[in-house]
Design an enzyme around this catalytic site. Structure first.
Site, mmCIF file in Angstrom:
data_model
loop_
_atom_site.group_PDB
_atom_site.id
_atom_site.type_symbol
_atom_site.label_atom_id
_atom_site.label_comp_id
_atom_site.label_asym_id
_atom_site.label_seq_id
_atom_site.Cartn_x
_atom_site.Cartn_y
_atom_site.Cartn_z
ATOM 1 N N CYS A 48 58.252 23.646 -4.659
ATOM 2 C CA CYS A 48 57.800 24.296 -5.890
ATOM 3 C C CYS A 48 58.550 25.605 -6.116
ATOM 4 C CB CYS A 48 56.294 24.535 -5.844
ATOM 5 S SG CYS A 48 55.734 25.402 -4.360
ATOM 6 N N HIS A 299 51.574 28.275 -3.705
ATOM 7 C CA HIS A 299 52.250 27.399 -4.653
ATOM 8 C C HIS A 299 52.917 28.264 -5.712
ATOM 9 C CE1 HIS A 299 53.152 24.022 -7.169
ATOM 10 N NE2 HIS A 299 52.349 24.428 -8.142
#
Length: 1225
Positions: A48, A299
């Protein structure tokens, strides 16, 4: 890989393969590009951080266009790489990736080729790294890859700037400076409220070097005062800020994340921070990289401004919602929903039984759309439960199970393209008549200022205001990218900037994708049906049976989107004469008992096969709707046959299906008719238990229940037993084969063999026969009470004595069983053995007593037998059952109930406890009289009160009452009272006053009595509130109460705490006699209030007193101090200090606590030492016990063997991030 990716997946990040369901054996093509027109990047596991940075580079027009301008003559060709020619693979794969992001008709593209070009071959994509670190390493790799090309200065021109550090001598004014190159500017978040404030502290403020930190000036040749500072000498076109959110705690020795508020503007003027400025130097924000999570994982996502208008922006609350379709629906790729209503309907329609819990529905919304309900819809529509409740015509909410089910719904895949807006309301009309939420929507942003949120594969539009949510918290901004505002416009970038070869490649990919999707859609909607005809079936054994099991259907292939009329025509074409004149079609399933028919296919001719619930490999039955082979056939879910195996007394088993709604009594009638038996002389039984199973007859109540209610399933085995065979027995044991058992002699006398003997017997032999053989072998002349046999289990020891009337099979005796022959009476068939023990030494019972009792005897009669056996004359006892490990369990309080009904089994252990059981809703506690503390006894002894105190003292001096060792010294047992739980505290005191001991004292009123709870010996809670019921005072399980007679009236409330105060004798480890203090906490249970109360009692100045609470179980004293804690402010107000409450942790001050007090004027040495010699001995004992347990654990650990390594595992070192680049110099 799904599990590894899930370590970093938060709020919508899901592994790509988890979202894309496919038909088994049919690969699914990639999903189409979202309606916003922008493409995401697939997450390879933990990439990510890479995806967020690549999207930022793609939306940096200057970088993207410069990269596309490099041709094959400069970068080389990937096709020529195999020939050994040096190829600049990283720029080439970046070009390919950007071209796909720009033109590929996919929801997301892959970065596998790019990461392979980085040299990542050891699962680096599964290791998450810092995006700021990647930014520097990737730019360095790109610079090295572009050496010798026209783009060799690309990174430097766009991203590099210069900082100059200056020191100015305050004496001669000489300026010493050092210039540094930068790729990004690092700004500390801690202690900084905004980006501008951080820039001012770095590049506007100066540091004075003076004192020990003076600067040596080369011009002055001595140490002088100077000023040190930094300025920005040159700024790049793309200005990057790295926000330092991660810090290290030197106390905890661990990393942590700064989540405080840090504001940044969308337009930034950098001129105040530059060394030389000719007016405003304006930058505009176009990318915010966000980190969600903590210091050890999280994330990354990105908010990007679409400067070139590549996407189509729509209001987040009004835009269509893309939902991934399921293969069962026949919908390709995604389903576009016009509103949250249709979104919820679509998800529920794909769920089992069209029902989901609220939590699972929220999870499915996040999984299917990539965004949670709260993030996308809550602001406009409120919580999901309120939204569902508002549209109760479409959804049903069950609060008991917290689940939501679908009422009526037509799938999006079968809705006509001419659907009216009124059928499913648009998102803008969902709020109806709510005036607060019916205001017109906000206007769309101007061209070039549309923001989108990129979360790996998912892209959706957002408003600029959403950037404010990244100022602070768990999900906060981590990198900022600004673009210098110049006159030149980059809004004209399009496909024309992409090299023609890449355009051709992507267009070819799109054509292949379209062909794949078309082929996939055809295959996805293709269903294979099995058409069965009534002429090929008969009815038998409660279900439909095929005449030829090998060939009982014709295959039919159709498209699930075809209509019912198409299906009927196809059936007539393949069936021909097999199709009745007026035929109907039912769905059909094969069950263990045969085939069964379910729902009828009905509807208009244009209704689709899919909407009728007919799926792939479905079986359909064609018949006249009435009979099969002349027999009427039941249809429907409620008549589904369950295959039962019924064993008769003699003969073969009856194996057939019975409708699951049929009563068990009807099943018995059918079975009796099959075997010509009378139902009144037969009982139906089933096997129960594990291991040694026994037959148990169904009760009359169970016989009137259906098969479903009895939870009988396919293959359940039932037994028909005639009245003469009602004794339960284990099954599956051969009855004509002898086996050997071992019997040990534990009877005195006899001249036969000692120890054990081996005997052979048949399962049908009786226990009495086996006992007689054993007596004969041991040559025993006579055994007391006839003797008895009992089984000796390897782990459970001796079991209950065996009934002589049982067969060895019924007694559970099998091969290699070990038996014991002992004196004693053998139980009869209606008797059971119970073992009796007591909870104390009052009866002098050191071991359990074994008794034979009638299984149909009442609990009261059993108690009488026990008391007679133990020769106890006092009837105030009761029996209590035990659990599997011998601990006290339920009390046998129903004296009229039989032992069998009370679930007392053979061999159970019962506890005989002191105390007569009160009626239901009553308690019968023991009452113990306690003395009051000396200081209260000695106060106010005049007149009547003096006589009362003297009478109490004489009672202690002359009483012969019982003294219990677990209670305080001098506590007298004065009797019991029986009182209702609905009685008040005053009622309880009135009953206590009727006891002879209290009556003799002549206590005038109940206000002179104090009632307290006894817990583990000491007095604890004082019962307060004369009108409170005993139920509200939680006395349901109370067994002992303490009573104190007071020399004066008392009316305590919940704000009064009764404490025992002990003053420390200076320079000793002892305390003076305790004094009672009633502490009023109505003004707050603070440390200062307690100190003041104790100081007033002990006549010590409050500033010289130190108090501590005693914890007797730990042998510790906790010094009581005033702890100030901040209360959370509201509405922007400052947090106010709040005084601590001693009723709360860590003190938990309550009735009965012992508080120690020190006068620091006379005991200044070791003021915080409150321990006594008894406390020190207790702490040593606790430490010894802890060390013994620790040593025992270590011994167990050392005794472990095998290949397991129990040593502490070494932490895996953090993986370094690197990108491999060939040498192009």
């Amino acid at each position: 890989m799904l599990g590894l990716e899930g370590l970093f997946a938060e709020d919508g990040e899901q592994f790509e393969s988890a979202l894309h369901q496919s038909k088994p054996g049919l690969p699914q093509p990639p999903s189409k590009r979202a309606k916003c027109g922008l493409c995401g990047i697939s997450n390879q596991g933990a990439t990510c951080y890479l995806n967020s940075l690549l999207q930022t580079l793609f939306f940096t027009t200057e970088f993207r266009d410069a990269l596309f301008s490099l041709g094959e003559e400069e970068l080389g060709s990937l096709a020529k790489r195999s020939s050994g020619e040096k190829v600049r693979v990283i720029p080439l794969h970046l070009q390919k990736l950007f071209a796909r992001l720009l033109m590929s008709d996919r929801q997301s593209v892959s970065t596998i080729e790019l990461t392979d070009s980085f040299g990542w071959t050891n699962n680096e994509e599964l290791q998450q790294h810092d995006v700021q670190e990647l930014n520097r390493i990737l730019f360095s790799a790109i610079e090295d890859s572009l050496v010798g090309t026209s783009g060799k200065h690309l990174i430097k021109q766009l991203y590099h700037g210069a900082i100059v550090n200056q020191i100015v001598c305050s004496v001669c004014g000489k300026i010493s400076e050092r210039e540094e190159d930068f790729l990004d500017l690092s700004i500390s978040v801690s202690g900084t409220e905004s980006l501008e404030a951080g820039l001012r502290s770095y590049y506007c403020e100066t540091e004075t070097m003076e004192g020990k930190n003076q600067y040596r000036c080369e011009n002055c040749n001595k140490l002088v005062d100077a000023k040190k500072g930094a300025k920005l000498r040159s700024l790049p076109q793309i200005l990057t800020f790295s926000l330092l959110r991660f810090s290290f705690d030197l106390i905890k020795m661990d990393r942590y994340k700064e989540t405080g508020k840090f504001v940044f503007p969308t337009q930034l003027d950098m001129s105040p921070y530059e060394e030389k400025s000719e007016g405003a130097d304006l930058y505009e924000l176009f990318s915010v990289v966000v980190h969600k999570g903590g210091a050890h994982g999280g994330h990354y996502t990105a908010y990007l401004r679409d400067v070139d208008n590549l996407g189509v922006w729509s209001a987040p609350e009004e835009g269509s919602i893309s939902v991934l379709g399921s293969p069962e629906s026949g919908q390709l790729d995604v389903i576009e929903c016009d509103s949250p209503i249709e979104l919820v309907q679509t998800i529920l329609s794909q769920a089992p039984d069209k029902c989901l819990s609220v939590d699972k529905l929220g999870g499915e919304i996040t999984k299917k759309t990539g965004v949670s309900w709260n993030k996308r819809f809550r602001k406009q529509y409120g919580p999901i439960t309120k939204f569902i409740a508002k549209y109760d015509d479409k959804f049903f909410f069950d609060p008991s199970s917290n689940s939501i089910s679908l009422k009526q719904y037509t799938s999006s895949s079968v809705m006509s393209s001419q659907r009216k807006e009124t059928d499913i309301p648009k998102a803008t009309n969902l709020e109806g008549d709510n005036p607060k939420k019916s205001r017109p929507p906000s206007p769309p942003p101007p061209s070039g200022y549309c923001w989108f949120h990129f979360n790996d594969s998912h892209v959706h539009p957002v408003r600029e205001q959403e950037l404010q949510s990244t100022y602070s918290g768990k999900s906060s901004a981590y990198m900022l990218f600004y673009r210098r505002i110049v006159n030149q416009s980059y809004n004209a970038s399009s496909v024309s900037a992409v090299p023609a070869s890449l355009v051709m490649d992507v267009m070819k990919e799109n054509e292949d994708l379209q062909k794949q999707r078309e082929a996939y859609e055809i295959e996805l909607n293709k269903i294979n049906l099995r058409i069965h005809f009534s002429a090929w079936f008969t009815e038998g054994n409660g279900a439909l049976q095929p005449q030829d099991p090998q060939s009982n259907y014709l295959p039919l292939e159709l498209d699930r989107r075809q209509s019912l009329a198409d299906l009927l025509i196809a059936v007539m074409e393949i069936g021909g004469e097999l199709v009745p004149e007026n035929f109907v079609i039912h769905t059909m399933k094969e069950l263990p008992s045969g085939y069964h028919l379910y729902s009828k296919l009905t509807g208009s001719d244009d209704v689709t096969i899919q909407s009728l619930g007919v799926g792939d490999e479905a079986s359909l039955f064609v018949w006249d709707g009435k009979t099969v082979d002349g027999v009427t056939v039941a249809v429907g879910e409620e008549t589904e046959p369950i295959l039962l195996n019924i064993n008769p007394p003699e003969g073969d088993s009856l194996i057939r299906g019975f409708p699951k709604n049929m009563l068990l009594s009807d099943v018995l009638d059918i079975a009796c008719a099959e075997y010509l038996l009378y139902p009144n002389s037969v009982s139906m039984q089933r096997l129960v238990g594990k291991g040694e199973q026994k037959l148990l007859a169904f009760t009359s109540e169970e016989m009137s229940k259906s098969i479903t209610e009895l939870k009988l399933t396919n293959g359940s085995e039932l037994f028909l037993v005639q009245e003469s065979e009602q004794i339960t027995r284990p099954t599956n044991v051969p009855v004509n084969v002898k086996f050997t058992v071992s019997i040990e002699n534990r009877c005195q006398g006899g001249d036969g063999p000692k120890g054990s003997i081996q005997l052979q017997a048949l399962p049908t032999d009786s226990v009495s026969l086996l006992k007689a053989l054993a007596v004969s072998k041991f040559r025993l002349p006579e055994i007391q009470d006839g003797g008895r046999l009992r089984v000796e289990h390897e782990t459970l020891g001796l079991k209950s004595p065996l009934c002589d009337e049982l067969t060895l099979l019924e007694a559970g005796i099998s091969k290699d069983s070990k038996l014991v022959l002992e004196p004693g009476q053998a139980p009869k068939s209606n008797q059971i053995t119970v073992n009796i023990t007591t909870d104390g030494s009052e009866l002098g019972l050191t071991d359990t007593v074994e008794m034979l009792v009638n299984r149909n005897q009442t609990v009261g009669d059993c108690l009488t037998c026990v008391l007679n056996r133990l020769r106890v004359e006092d009837p105030s006892w009761h029996l209590r059952k035990t659990n599997w490990c011998g601990e006290a369990a339920d009390i046998l309080n129903d004296m009229e109930s039989t032992l069998e009904h009370s679930l007392v089994r053979d061999g159970d252990l019962l506890i005989l406890e002191k105390g007569r059981l009160p009626p239901k809703g009553f308690i019968c506690p023991e009452i113990w009289l306690f003395p009051i503390l000396d200081n209260v006894q000695q106060s106010n002894k005049t007149g009547f009160l003096s006589w009362l105190s003297t009478g109490i003292q004489n009672l202690w001096n002359t009483s012969s009452g019982k003294v219990t060792p677990e209670n305080r010294k001098g506590a007298l047992h004065i009797g019991e009272v029986q009182v209702s739980l609905d009685s008040t505290l005053d009622d309880l005191k009135q009953q206590v006053m009727t006891l002879p001991t209290i009556a003799e004292l002549g206590v005038p009123m109940v206000e002179f009595l104090r009632v307290r709870v006894i817990e583990d010996g000491p007095l604890t809670t004082v019962l307060k509130g004369p009108s409170q019921t005993l139920r509200k005072l939680r006395l349901q399980s109370c067994r002992k109460l303490g009573v104190q007679v007071l020399p004066q009236e008392e009316d305590l409330t919940a704000n009064h705490i009764v404490l025992e105060i002990r003053q420390r004798i200076p320079e000793t480890k002892t305390y003076a006699a305790g004094q009672e203090v009633v502490w009023n906490v109505s003004q707050g249970a603070t440390a200062h209030s307690l100190k003041q109360t104790i100081a007033d009692i002990l006549l010590i100045p409050v500033e010289h007193i130190l108090v501590a609470k005693h914890f007797p179980k730990k042998y510790e004293w906790l010094i009581i101090k005033e702890h100030q804690k901040k209360s959370p402010g509201k509405g922007g107000r400052k947090k106010t200090p709040q005084k601590s409450n001693l009723r709360q942790p860590p003190y938990h001050i309550q009735d009965g606590d012992v508080i120690g007090a020190k006068n620091l004027q006379f005991d200044p040495l070791q003021p915080e030492d409150f321990c006594t010699e008894e406390d020190e001995r207790g702490q040593e004992e606790l430490q010894r016990i802890a060390e013994d347990k620790k040593k025992e654990r270590e011994d167990k650990k050392n005794r472990k063997t095998g290949d397991f390594d129990f040593s502490e595992k070494k932490k895996r070192p953090e993986a370094t991030l690197s990108i491999k680049v060939d040498d192009f110099t």
